[in-house]
Design a protein around this motif. Structure first.
Motif, PDB file in Angstrom:
ATOM      1  N   GLY A 102      55.128 117.252  18.317  1.00 31.99           N
ATOM      2  CA  GLY A 102      54.604 118.605  19.168  1.00 31.99           C
ATOM      3  C   GLY A 102      53.768 119.045  18.087  1.00 31.99           C
ATOM      4  O   GLY A 102      53.096 118.451  17.222  1.00 31.99           O
ATOM      5  N   VAL A 103      52.949 119.744  18.915  1.00 32.81           N
ATOM      6  CA  VAL A 103      51.727 120.646  17.933  1.00 32.81           C
ATOM      7  C   VAL A 103      51.881 121.211  17.213  1.00 32.81           C
ATOM      8  O   VAL A 103      51.098 120.661  16.241  1.00 32.81           O
ATOM      9  CB  VAL A 103      50.658 122.419  18.882  1.00 32.81           C
ATOM     10  CG1 VAL A 103      49.179 121.929  18.314  1.00 32.81           C
ATOM     11  CG2 VAL A 103      50.172 120.724  20.211  1.00 32.81           C
ATOM     12  N   SER A 104      52.997 121.525  16.475  1.00 30.27           N
ATOM     13  CA  SER A 104      53.731 122.727  15.530  1.00 30.27           C
ATOM     14  C   SER A 104      53.890 121.056  14.677  1.00 30.27           C
ATOM     15  O   SER A 104      53.133 121.326  13.513  1.00 30.27           O
ATOM     16  CB  SER A 104      54.940 123.120  15.536  1.00 30.27           C
ATOM     17  OG  SER A 104      55.284 124.323  14.248  1.00 30.27           O
ATOM     18  N   GLY A 105      54.710 120.210  14.845  1.00 30.12           N
ATOM     19  CA  GLY A 105      54.760 119.230  13.523  1.00 30.12           C
ATOM     20  C   GLY A 105      53.156 118.573  13.262  1.00 30.12           C
ATOM     21  O   GLY A 105      53.532 118.634  12.301  1.00 30.12           O
ATOM     22  N   ILE A 106      52.378 118.094  14.159  1.00 26.84           N
ATOM     23  CA  ILE A 106      51.078 118.036  13.904  1.00 26.84           C
ATOM     24  C   ILE A 106      50.278 118.830  13.051  1.00 26.84           C
ATOM     25  O   ILE A 106      50.203 118.768  11.900  1.00 26.84           O
ATOM     26  CB  ILE A 106      49.915 117.871  15.137  1.00 26.84           C
ATOM     27  CG1 ILE A 106      50.599 116.617  16.487  1.00 26.84           C
ATOM     28  CG2 ILE A 106      48.913 117.196  14.204  1.00 26.84           C
ATOM     29  CD1 ILE A 106      49.894 116.486  17.162  1.00 26.84           C
ATOM     30  N   CYS A 107      50.737 120.551  13.169  1.00 30.00           N
ATOM     31  CA  CYS A 107      50.305 120.507  12.694  1.00 30.00           C
ATOM     32  C   CYS A 107      50.750 120.893  10.896  1.00 30.00           C
ATOM     33  O   CYS A 107      49.892 121.163   9.816  1.00 30.00           O
ATOM     34  CB  CYS A 107      49.858 122.141  12.887  1.00 30.00           C
ATOM     35  SG  CYS A 107      49.015 122.548  14.262  1.00 30.00           S
ATOM     36  N   ASP A 108      52.325 121.149  10.715  1.00 28.36           N
ATOM     37  CA  ASP A 108      53.120 120.897   9.368  1.00 28.36           C
ATOM     38  C   ASP A 108      52.366 119.980   8.284  1.00 28.36           C
ATOM     39  O   ASP A 108      51.823 120.056   7.636  1.00 28.36           O
ATOM     40  CB  ASP A 108      54.221 121.073   9.924  1.00 28.36           C
ATOM     41  CG  ASP A 108      54.620 122.283  10.815  1.00 28.36           C
ATOM     42  OD1 ASP A 108      54.077 123.499   9.992  1.00 28.36           O
ATOM     43  OD2 ASP A 108      55.593 122.444  11.058  1.00 28.36           O
ATOM     44  N   ALA A 136      37.834 120.096  15.252  1.00 29.55           N
ATOM     45  CA  ALA A 136      37.923 121.370  14.628  1.00 29.55           C
ATOM     46  C   ALA A 136      37.828 121.630  13.165  1.00 29.55           C
ATOM     47  O   ALA A 136      37.712 122.389  12.763  1.00 29.55           O
ATOM     48  CB  ALA A 136      39.132 122.160  15.171  1.00 29.55           C
ATOM     49  N   GLY A 137      38.608 120.135  13.091  1.00 28.91           N
ATOM     50  CA  GLY A 137      38.422 119.918  11.841  1.00 28.91           C
ATOM     51  C   GLY A 137      39.187 120.865  10.164  1.00 28.91           C
ATOM     52  O   GLY A 137      38.653 121.041   9.889  1.00 28.91           O
ATOM     53  N   LEU A 138      40.474 121.189  11.105  1.00 34.13           N
ATOM     54  CA  LEU A 138      41.019 122.384  10.533  1.00 34.13           C
ATOM     55  C   LEU A 138      42.387 120.802  10.188  1.00 34.13           C
ATOM     56  O   LEU A 138      43.177 121.760   8.766  1.00 34.13           O
ATOM     57  CB  LEU A 138      42.103 122.541  11.683  1.00 34.13           C
ATOM     58  CG  LEU A 138      40.964 123.668  12.727  1.00 34.13           C
ATOM     59  CD1 LEU A 138      41.957 123.736  13.848  1.00 34.13           C
ATOM     60  CD2 LEU A 138      40.771 124.636  12.049  1.00 34.13           C
ATOM     61  N   GLU A 139      42.529 120.264   9.529  1.00 31.79           N
ATOM     62  CA  GLU A 139      42.982 118.875   8.530  1.00 31.79           C
ATOM     63  C   GLU A 139      42.435 119.965   6.902  1.00 31.79           C
ATOM     64  O   GLU A 139      41.954 119.734   6.729  1.00 31.79           O
ATOM     65  CB  GLU A 139      42.306 117.454   8.002  1.00 31.79           C
ATOM     66  CG  GLU A 139      43.097 116.888   8.068  1.00 31.79           C
ATOM     67  CD  GLU A 139      43.330 115.342   7.374  1.00 31.79           C
ATOM     68  OE1 GLU A 139      43.768 114.782   7.087  1.00 31.79           O
ATOM     69  OE2 GLU A 139      42.309 115.372   8.199  1.00 31.79           O
ATOM     70  N   ASP A 140      44.323 120.102   6.384  1.00 32.20           N
ATOM     71  CA  ASP A 140      44.364 121.116   4.754  1.00 32.20           C
ATOM     72  C   ASP A 140      43.422 122.536   4.598  1.00 32.20           C
ATOM     73  O   ASP A 140      43.312 122.541   4.596  1.00 32.20           O
ATOM     74  CB  ASP A 140      43.304 120.220   3.719  1.00 32.20           C
ATOM     75  CG  ASP A 140      44.419 118.622   3.778  1.00 32.20           C
ATOM     76  OD1 ASP A 140      46.004 118.699   3.705  1.00 32.20           O
ATOM     77  OD2 ASP A 140      43.812 117.572   3.460  1.00 32.20           O
ATOM     78  N   PHE A 159      40.026 112.632   9.504  1.00 29.08           N
ATOM     79  CA  PHE A 159      38.252 113.078   9.663  1.00 29.08           C
ATOM     80  C   PHE A 159      37.447 112.041   9.410  1.00 29.08           C
ATOM     81  O   PHE A 159      36.978 111.547  10.549  1.00 29.08           O
ATOM     82  CB  PHE A 159      38.010 114.421   9.286  1.00 29.08           C
ATOM     83  CG  PHE A 159      36.550 114.947  10.073  1.00 29.08           C
ATOM     84  CD1 PHE A 159      36.256 115.170  10.563  1.00 29.08           C
ATOM     85  CD2 PHE A 159      35.898 114.251   8.594  1.00 29.08           C
ATOM     86  CE1 PHE A 159      34.980 114.918  12.060  1.00 29.08           C
ATOM     87  CE2 PHE A 159      34.803 114.811   9.208  1.00 29.08           C
ATOM     88  CZ  PHE A 159      33.717 115.009  10.761  1.00 29.08           C
ATOM     89  N   HIS A 160      37.688 111.787   8.132  1.00 31.54           N
ATOM     90  CA  HIS A 160      36.733 110.124   8.522  1.00 31.54           C
ATOM     91  C   HIS A 160      37.228 109.432   8.397  1.00 31.54           C
ATOM     92  O   HIS A 160      36.972 108.490   8.813  1.00 31.54           O
ATOM     93  CB  HIS A 160      36.802 110.509   6.435  1.00 31.54           C
ATOM     94  CG  HIS A 160      36.367 111.441   5.460  1.00 31.54           C
ATOM     95  ND1 HIS A 160      36.810 111.295   4.562  1.00 31.54           N
ATOM     96  CD2 HIS A 160      35.582 112.414   5.869  1.00 31.54           C
ATOM     97  CE1 HIS A 160      35.924 112.775   4.156  1.00 31.54           C
ATOM     98  NE2 HIS A 160      34.811 113.351   4.946  1.00 31.54           N
TER      99      HIS A 160
END
Length: 230
Positions: A102-108, A136-140, A159-160
């Motif tokens: 899920g999207v929530s799991g990816i965000c976690d 969006a570059g939202l990682e971390d 992202f890299h």
């Protein structure tokens, strides 16, 4: 923080296991990619310091400098290939990962701040991982000091990896890339410098855009207000 080489090799072996869960593989991918980024940074600093010292002994140290630079390029190329592998895996399995965790799991897994998760409605179904890590570059983003405003710089380890994949694709298939100077392109309207068969440099400019008379009047009456092109 760098991990020991033996632990790093063990993580690579685990990453290659076909029965590994999507969540575990995503987490390990991030750790491996982060390791590559750290090594790039550390090796670059060490190389610059070594070369700076060796330059004091030029021209007698030129061969040593050349070897150091070549070794550094070779190691960078190996890490680029490793990022490509991770990037290809991400792009090929992102939909499956979203279905399973899920999207929530990816965000976690990617440490996306809860404040930033509210804007994920723009992500297409099945492409949340692509959107979070690359678009969006939202990682971390959970590590940013200001949670209400994401960093203007995209620099997450995944992202890299995706960026490496995009660059590789554009170099291998330039005919498939859109023209940035075409209408609606990011560089549309900019002059283009070209070289003809005789080696002469000339500049081409796009044709002027004609506006509707009403729009022109509005521009004159309100010069500070943006108007759509006609």
């Amino acid at each position: 923080m760098l991990i020991k080489p033996e632990y790093f090799r063990k993580m690579v072996r685990i990453w290659r296991q076909p029965e590994l869960s999507p969540r575990a593989k995503l987490l390990i991918s991030r750790r491996l990619a982060r390791q590559y980024d750290l090594i790039d940074e550390i090796d670059g600093l060490l190389l610059s310091r070594l070369i700076r010292d060796l330059k004091k002994g030029l021209p007698f140290t030129k061969s040593k400098i050349d070897k150091l630079e070549q070794d550094y390029r070779n190691q960078c190329a190996l890490r680029q290939q490793a990022r490509l592998v991770i990037g290809e895996w991400l792009m090929s399995t992102s939909t499956d990962i979203e279905k399973k965790i899920g999207v929530s799991g990816i965000c976690d897994a990617l440490a996306v701040n809860p404040v930033h998760r509210r804007g994920l409605t723009e992500a297409k179904k099945g492409r949340a991982l692509d959107y979070i890590a690359f678009v969006a570059g939202l990682e971390d983003s959970a590590t940013h000091k200001n949670a209400k405003r994401q960093s203007p710089v995209k620099e997450g380890p995944l992202f890299h990896c995706v960026l490496e994949l995009m660059v590789s694709f554009s170099l291998e298939h330039p005919e498939l890339m859109p023209d940035p100077f075409a209408p609606n392109g990011p560089l549309y309207g900019k002059p283009i410098r070209m070289v003809d068969g005789n080696g002469q440099v000339f500049t081409t400019r796009p044709a002027q855009t004609l506006h509707d008379e009403t729009i022109v009047d509005n521009l004159l009456d309100h010069p500070g207000k943006e108007q759509p092109n006609g």
